[in-house]
Design a protein around this motif. Sequence first.
Motif, PDB file in Angstrom:
ATOM      1  N   ASN A  53      46.778   5.399  -0.689  1.00 55.40           N
ATOM      2  CA  ASN A  53      45.940   5.245  -1.760  1.00 55.40           C
ATOM      3  C   ASN A  53      46.149   6.110  -2.962  1.00 55.40           C
ATOM      4  OD1 ASN A  53      43.675   3.361  -2.676  1.00 55.40           O
ATOM      5  ND2 ASN A  53      42.384   4.930  -2.749  1.00 55.40           N
ATOM      6  N   ASN A  97      46.823  -5.547  -1.103  1.00 52.33           N
ATOM      7  CA  ASN A  97      45.509  -5.053  -1.482  1.00 52.33           C
ATOM      8  C   ASN A  97      45.101  -5.041  -2.837  1.00 52.33           C
ATOM      9  OD1 ASN A  97      45.963  -2.469  -2.311  1.00 52.33           O
ATOM     10  ND2 ASN A  97      44.642  -1.755  -0.804  1.00 52.33           N
ATOM     11  N   ASN A  99      44.507  -2.562  -4.707  1.00 54.41           N
ATOM     12  CA  ASN A  99      45.160  -1.244  -5.210  1.00 54.41           C
ATOM     13  C   ASN A  99      46.699  -1.376  -5.475  1.00 54.41           C
ATOM     14  OD1 ASN A  99      42.777  -0.164  -5.648  1.00 54.41           O
ATOM     15  ND2 ASN A  99      42.881   1.342  -4.052  1.00 54.41           N
ATOM     16  N   ASN A 252      39.645   1.959  -1.133  1.00 52.70           N
ATOM     17  CA  ASN A 252      39.513   1.478  -2.435  1.00 52.70           C
ATOM     18  C   ASN A 252      38.881   2.479  -3.272  1.00 52.70           C
ATOM     19  OD1 ASN A 252      41.258  -0.778  -1.886  1.00 52.70           O
ATOM     20  ND2 ASN A 252      39.422  -2.185  -1.984  1.00 52.70           N
ATOM     21  N   GLU A 253      37.532   3.104  -2.933  1.00 51.22           N
ATOM     22  CA  GLU A 253      37.068   3.969  -3.762  1.00 51.22           C
ATOM     23  C   GLU A 253      36.983   5.164  -2.953  1.00 51.22           C
ATOM     24  OE1 GLU A 253      36.693   3.887  -6.898  1.00 51.22           O
ATOM     25  OE2 GLU A 253      36.999   1.810  -7.090  1.00 51.22           O
TER      26      GLU A 253
END
Length: 270
Positions: A53, A97, A99, A252-253
């Motif tokens: 990520n 995904n 991202n 994701n975050e």
Amino acid sequence: MSNCSNCPSKGSCNNKEHCSIENNPQNHIGKIIGIMSGKGGVGKSTITALTANQLAKQGYSVGILDADITGPSIPRLMGVKDAKALSDGESIFPVVNGNGIKVMSINLMMDDENEPVIWRGPILGGVVKQFYTDVIWGELDYLLIDMPPGTGDVALTVMQNIPINGTVMVSVPQDLVSMIVSKAVNMAKKMDIPVYGVVENMSYIECPDCGKKIKLFEGEGTDGFLEGLGLDLLAELPMSKEVIDITHNGVNETSEKIEKIIDGVVSKIK
């Protein structure tokens, strides 16, 4: 399959005459990194997901190959557990995904993620090899491999049949785990695969009032463990609500604090 022309190890390989690696000519991968431990339950998949990520946020094209066939957790961590990887009969197409990270895992090919994979070692190894040769990864700057625990058949297959540029080891600060991680480190070294360093997961908790780091485990000490192996400590990940929630909500975050910690891993493999 093309061997040397699009191999991530091109220019640094010393085993061209007896190379067992097959590279898909449709794939062009800059660097392949194995996230390894030798021990299950230490957070390899979490570190893999966080690293992927972070690389994606920095503008790199990234893929994750989930080589833990009997205990795949990458689809949940990457927020694609309900997606399915498709095939045209010859090639397999990874799931992407939110991202933009490409993901391949056995759970993305099963109707029920809770169904156990009860296969013997050679079959498991064959599937992992297919995830490299038959999946259309396309153009990637980095392919991260979430390695299975242990130093058995599947880990050996990955190291012999995928041109890994280096590995990151994941550990927790316990003597028993350190001993088992040492076995994985020595396996990588015997296979002539560089070990970039160690990520210590569950390293501490942080006092919510004063911010003091409180060590959870008592052992021989991380410094002694690293010195004995001649390795660098790349990151210390705390046991926090945010890290625990990653297993439920995916990556994701993430907070600026966690991203700063993971930067220690990213900067090393870059």
